[in-house]
Design a protein around this motif. Structure first.
Motif, PDB file in Angstrom:
ATOM      1  N   GLN A 296       0.823  -1.204   0.000  1.00 19.98           N
ATOM      2  CA  GLN A 296       0.000   0.000   0.000  1.00 19.98           C
ATOM      3  C   GLN A 296       0.860   1.257   0.000  1.00 19.98           C
ATOM      4  N   VAL A 297       1.952   1.216   0.738  1.00 16.95           N
ATOM      5  CA  VAL A 297       2.811   2.387   0.863  1.00 16.95           C
ATOM      6  C   VAL A 297       4.190   2.000   0.332  1.00 16.95           C
ATOM      7  N   PRO A 298       4.517   2.465  -0.896  1.00 20.91           N
ATOM      8  CA  PRO A 298       5.751   1.992  -1.526  1.00 20.91           C
ATOM      9  C   PRO A 298       7.010   2.326  -0.732  1.00 20.91           C
ATOM     10  N   SER A 299       6.958   3.408   0.083  1.00 22.61           N
ATOM     11  CA  SER A 299       8.175   3.774   0.816  1.00 22.61           C
ATOM     12  C   SER A 299       8.430   2.892   2.031  1.00 22.61           C
ATOM     13  N   LEU A 300       7.448   2.029   2.336  1.00 17.98           N
ATOM     14  CA  LEU A 300       7.672   1.073   3.421  1.00 17.98           C
ATOM     15  C   LEU A 300       8.278  -0.167   2.782  1.00 17.98           C
ATOM     16  N   HIS A 301       9.330  -0.656   3.334  1.00 13.83           N
ATOM     17  CA  HIS A 301       9.993  -1.772   2.666  1.00 13.83           C
ATOM     18  C   HIS A 301      10.750  -2.625   3.665  1.00 13.83           C
ATOM     19  N   CYS A 302      11.185  -3.727   3.152  1.00 14.72           N
ATOM     20  CA  CYS A 302      11.991  -4.655   3.924  1.00 14.72           C
ATOM     21  C   CYS A 302      13.399  -4.630   3.384  1.00 14.72           C
ATOM     22  N   SER A 303      14.382  -4.702   4.257  1.00 10.16           N
ATOM     23  CA  SER A 303      15.756  -4.762   3.771  1.00 10.16           C
ATOM     24  C   SER A 303      16.606  -5.459   4.811  1.00 10.16           C
ATOM     25  N   TYR A 304      17.823  -5.811   4.409  1.00  8.61           N
ATOM     26  CA  TYR A 304      18.749  -6.360   5.387  1.00  8.61           C
ATOM     27  C   TYR A 304      19.635  -5.236   5.853  1.00  8.61           C
ATOM     28  N   GLU A 305      19.595  -4.964   7.145  1.00  6.51           N
ATOM     29  CA  GLU A 305      20.313  -3.812   7.670  1.00  6.51           C
ATOM     30  C   GLU A 305      21.755  -4.201   7.969  1.00  6.51           C
ATOM     31  N   THR A 306      22.670  -3.452   7.385  1.00 10.95           N
ATOM     32  CA  THR A 306      24.077  -3.657   7.742  1.00 10.95           C
ATOM     33  C   THR A 306      24.641  -2.394   8.372  1.00 10.95           C
ATOM     34  N   ASN A 307      24.048  -1.230   8.037  1.00  9.12           N
ATOM     35  CA  ASN A 307      24.418   0.031   8.650  1.00  9.12           C
ATOM     36  C   ASN A 307      25.940   0.240   8.630  1.00  9.12           C
ATOM     37  N   ALA A 308      26.593  -0.326   7.665  1.00 10.18           N
ATOM     38  CA  ALA A 308      28.053  -0.229   7.518  1.00 10.18           C
ATOM     39  C   ALA A 308      28.797  -0.716   8.765  1.00 10.18           C
ATOM     40  N   SER A 309      28.117  -1.527   9.553  1.00 13.76           N
ATOM     41  CA  SER A 309      28.764  -2.010  10.769  1.00 13.76           C
ATOM     42  C   SER A 309      29.362  -3.384  10.507  1.00 13.76           C
ATOM     43  N   PRO A 310      30.604  -3.598  10.885  1.00 15.38           N
ATOM     44  CA  PRO A 310      31.247  -4.904  10.645  1.00 15.38           C
ATOM     45  C   PRO A 310      30.443  -6.016  11.304  1.00 15.38           C
ATOM     46  N   TYR A 311      29.901  -5.689  12.436  1.00 15.43           N
ATOM     47  CA  TYR A 311      29.107  -6.663  13.154  1.00 15.43           C
ATOM     48  C   TYR A 311      27.910  -7.129  12.322  1.00 15.43           C
ATOM     49  N   GLN A 315      26.316 -10.580  10.150  1.00 14.76           N
ATOM     50  CA  GLN A 315      25.015 -11.166  10.464  1.00 14.76           C
ATOM     51  C   GLN A 315      23.921 -10.110  10.285  1.00 14.76           C
ATOM     52  N   PRO A 316      23.512  -9.864   9.041  1.00 17.21           N
ATOM     53  CA  PRO A 316      22.529  -8.796   8.820  1.00 17.21           C
ATOM     54  C   PRO A 316      21.191  -9.127   9.489  1.00 17.21           C
ATOM     55  N   VAL A 317      20.496  -8.072   9.882  1.00 13.05           N
ATOM     56  CA  VAL A 317      19.191  -8.236  10.527  1.00 13.05           C
ATOM     57  C   VAL A 317      18.123  -7.735   9.560  1.00 13.05           C
ATOM     58  N   ARG A 318      17.066  -8.497   9.402  1.00 11.92           N
ATOM     59  CA  ARG A 318      16.005  -8.105   8.477  1.00 11.92           C
ATOM     60  C   ARG A 318      15.184  -6.965   9.090  1.00 11.92           C
ATOM     61  N   LYS A 319      15.184  -5.855   8.389  1.00 14.00           N
ATOM     62  CA  LYS A 319      14.544  -4.646   8.900  1.00 14.00           C
ATOM     63  C   LYS A 319      13.279  -4.349   8.105  1.00 14.00           C
ATOM     64  N   GLU A 320      12.204  -4.082   8.801  1.00 15.74           N
ATOM     65  CA  GLU A 320      10.949  -3.765   8.132  1.00 15.74           C
ATOM     66  C   GLU A 320      10.495  -2.388   8.593  1.00 15.74           C
ATOM     67  N   VAL A 321      10.407  -1.460   7.657  1.00 13.59           N
ATOM     68  CA  VAL A 321       9.903  -0.136   8.029  1.00 13.59           C
ATOM     69  C   VAL A 321       8.382  -0.259   8.159  1.00 13.59           C
ATOM     70  N   ALA A 391      23.327  -0.835  19.390  1.00 13.14           N
ATOM     71  CA  ALA A 391      24.120   0.315  18.944  1.00 13.14           C
ATOM     72  C   ALA A 391      24.428   0.200  17.450  1.00 13.14           C
ATOM     73  N   ALA A 392      24.768  -1.019  17.007  1.00 21.23           N
ATOM     74  CA  ALA A 392      25.105  -1.222  15.596  1.00 21.23           C
ATOM     75  C   ALA A 392      23.891  -0.945  14.711  1.00 21.23           C
ATOM     76  N   LEU A 393      22.721  -1.392  15.153  1.00 23.73           N
ATOM     77  CA  LEU A 393      21.515  -1.220  14.334  1.00 23.73           C
ATOM     78  C   LEU A 393      21.039   0.221  14.301  1.00 23.73           C
ATOM     79  N   THR A 394      21.068   0.880  15.455  1.00 22.65           N
ATOM     80  CA  THR A 394      20.465   2.210  15.535  1.00 22.65           C
ATOM     81  C   THR A 394      21.501   3.298  15.283  1.00 22.65           C
TER      82      THR A 394
END
Ligand SMILES: O=C(O)CCC(=O)C(=O)O
Ligand SMILES: [Fe+2]
Length: 524
Positions: A296-311, A315-321, A391-394
């Motif tokens: 319904q809202v194209p700007s809402l999406h799912c992605s694998y968050e790496t946030n440029a963090s080595p951690y 092990q990327p975390v699946r992020k859903e806006v 901390a890595a995610l946020t």
């Protein structure tokens, strides 16, 4: 022991309810011992009775036999006395009562019964459950002619007449006739169905239920129901003067109003003054998980968050806006089952009734029913790992004093947290004691699943997030200007069935200056 449920402290967390199984097991063992003792005693009395009876039944009882004559005299002079004055029954009762006294300090108090009864009424209201259904052990929403099962228990736990009476009585004693009436109705109808059978454990009878229901109807303005219930009461207790006077009063009132058209009073659900948003809130709780999807809202999406963090690269975390304004994201599988269980276990011994900031103080309130505990990082190295992951995610600094310790929460029977802000809305709030500003963001981890209910509802943003086990929900509470974002008003819906656990990491303003740029526009 730390965290042991004190009296009046059982209903506010499902863990402490579970702990109440232990004293009941002790009571069961006690009653079993009592029953064995009484059975043995009755067997022995029956043996004596049968023995004497058989002597009398023998028509040719030869009193001339000196042995028999002796035993007859002995029985009458001594045996019967020993039988009649036996102390065994009272010794058995004494042991039962002494055993009970030893368990007594571990038993729930009246506040627990009240809290549990209010929880049932809360579930009835928020999920529009039928009281008749609840009495039968089912969780059904009835709207008009439509019946929806909100949850189908594998085993039904129906309520008794006395159970329903006690729920109704809690409402009745608070002057809440809106809730008292349906529960007392069920009590009356069940007591009618089993009239003449008395259960030792019952506190109330059909007469008690009729008495309370009649008065509740009278208070609610329904005099004719009050009259017919009072008349029914008099059938069972014709000598009750008070009820006879009530009948006369009700008849007089009805005769007086016979000429005027009486508007049938519609009794209103008692209003909770701090909850203006009640209808939206309850709607969101009922339609579990009404968040718009990315379709319904194209700007809402799912992605694998790496946030440029080595951690996170490892092990990327699946992020859903989940929502944009306010910005809310869900991180799937933020913790593992083992970690979630470990955190619950670390917190469990320290759980205490949750409080909320009220002025400068912290108080337990009806609108937040749960127990919680604060876990310092030093309690277990796993908590440090968790902080690093947050901390890595946020991208935020979660080291004290820039974030609070982890708050682990276990909800109680019908446990909930009505609409509130996580950030301080008054400069005197105890939240400022840390001297690191307001709560800029919330990172909330779901440490359990629930069977039904318990969604997290964002009232003004108009969406709700069902409990997703092991996932974490993140949102900003403050605008970039530092001003509170009113659109973050949110709530933990009442748990219908289940044992809900969450953990909150509240991140403060200071320390984030270079991580989240400030802005003078309140809209950012
Ligand atoms: O339990 C929830 O879903 C929300 C909890 C919450 O808002 C809080 O603890 O501040
Ligand atoms: Fe909250």
């Amino acid at each position: 022991a730390a965290g042991a449920a004190g009296r009046g402290d059982t209903f506010s967390a499902v863990t402490s309810v579970a702990r109440a199984l232990a004293p009941e097991r002790r009571l069961l063992a006690l009653l079993r011992r009592y029953l064995r003792g009484e059975e043995a005693r009755l067997r022995d009395l029956t043996r004596f009775y049968d023995k004497v009876l058989s002597l009398h039944e023998d028509s040719a009882t030869p009193v001339s036999n000196p042995l028999l004559a002796f035993t007859l005299i002995k029985r009458l002079q001594s045996d019967w006395r020993n039988v009649v004055h036996s102390l065994e029954a009272s010794e058995n009762t004494r042991a039962l009562k002494d055993g009970f006294e030893k368990v007594e300090q571990d038993l729930p108090a009246f506040e627990d019964l009240e809290g549990a009864a209010r929880a049932l009424m809360r579930l009835q209201d928020v999920y529009m459950l039928s009281v008749k259904g609840l009495t039968r052990g089912v969780f059904q929403r009835v709207t008009g002619s439509a019946v929806t099962d909100l949850y189908s228990p594998r085993r039904l736990f129906p309520l008794t007449a006395d159970d329903c009476f006690q729920v109704g009585k809690v409402a009745y004693d608070m002057g809440d006739y809106y809730h008292a009436i349906p529960w007392l109705e069920e009590a009356v109808s069940l007591f009618r169905g089993s009239y003449g059978e008395w259960n030792t454990e019952d506190e109330a009878s059909l007469e008690d239920a009729l008495d309370h229901l009649a008065f509740a109807y009278f208070q609610a303005g329904n005099v004719s129901f009050a009259l017919s219930l009072s008349q029914e009461f008099l059938l069972y207790s014709p000598d009750n003067k008070r009820m006879a006077r009530n009948v006369l009063k009700y008849e007089k009132l009805l005769a007086e109003s016979a000429n005027q058209a009486v508007a049938e009073a519609v009794i209103q659900r008692p209003n909770v003054p701090h909850l203006q948003t009640r209808d939206t809130y309850e709607g969101l709780c009922q339609t579990l998980g009404s968040q718009p999807t990315h379709y319904q809202v194209p700007s809402l999406h799912c992605s694998y968050e790496t946030n440029a963090s080595p951690y996170l690269l490892l092990q990327p975390v699946r992020k859903e806006v989940v929502h944009l304004e306010p910005y809310v994201v869900l991180y799937h599988d933020f913790v593992s089952d083992v970690e979630a269980q470990k955190i619950r276990g670390l917190a469990e011994p320290w759980l205490q009734r949750s409080v909320v900031a009220s002025g400068e103080k912290q108080l337990p309130v009806e609108y937040r029913i749960s127990k919680s505990a604060w876990l310092k990082d030093t309690v277990d190295p796993m908590l440090v790992t968790l902080d690093h992951r947050i901390a890595a995610l946020t991208g935020l600094d979660v080291q004290p004093p820039y974030a609070e310790y982890l708050q682990v929460v276990n909800y109680g029977i019908g446990g909930h947290y009505e609409p509130h802000f996580d950030h301080a809305t008054s400069p005197t709030s105890p939240l400022y004691r840390m001297k690191s500003g307001n709560r800029v963001a919330t990172f909330m981890i779901y440490l359990s699943s629930v069977e039904a209910g318990g969604a997290t509802a964002f009232i003004y943003a108009n969406f709700s997030m069902p409990v997703v086990k092991n996932a974490a929900l993140f949102w900003w509470n403050l605008h970039k200007s530092g001003e509170g974002n009113d659109d973050t008003l949110h709530a933990g819906c009442p748990v219908l069935v289940g044992d809900k656990w969450v953990a909150n990491k509240w991140i403060h303003e200071y320390g984030q200056e270079f991580r989240r740029r400030c802005s003078s526009s309140p809209k950012d």
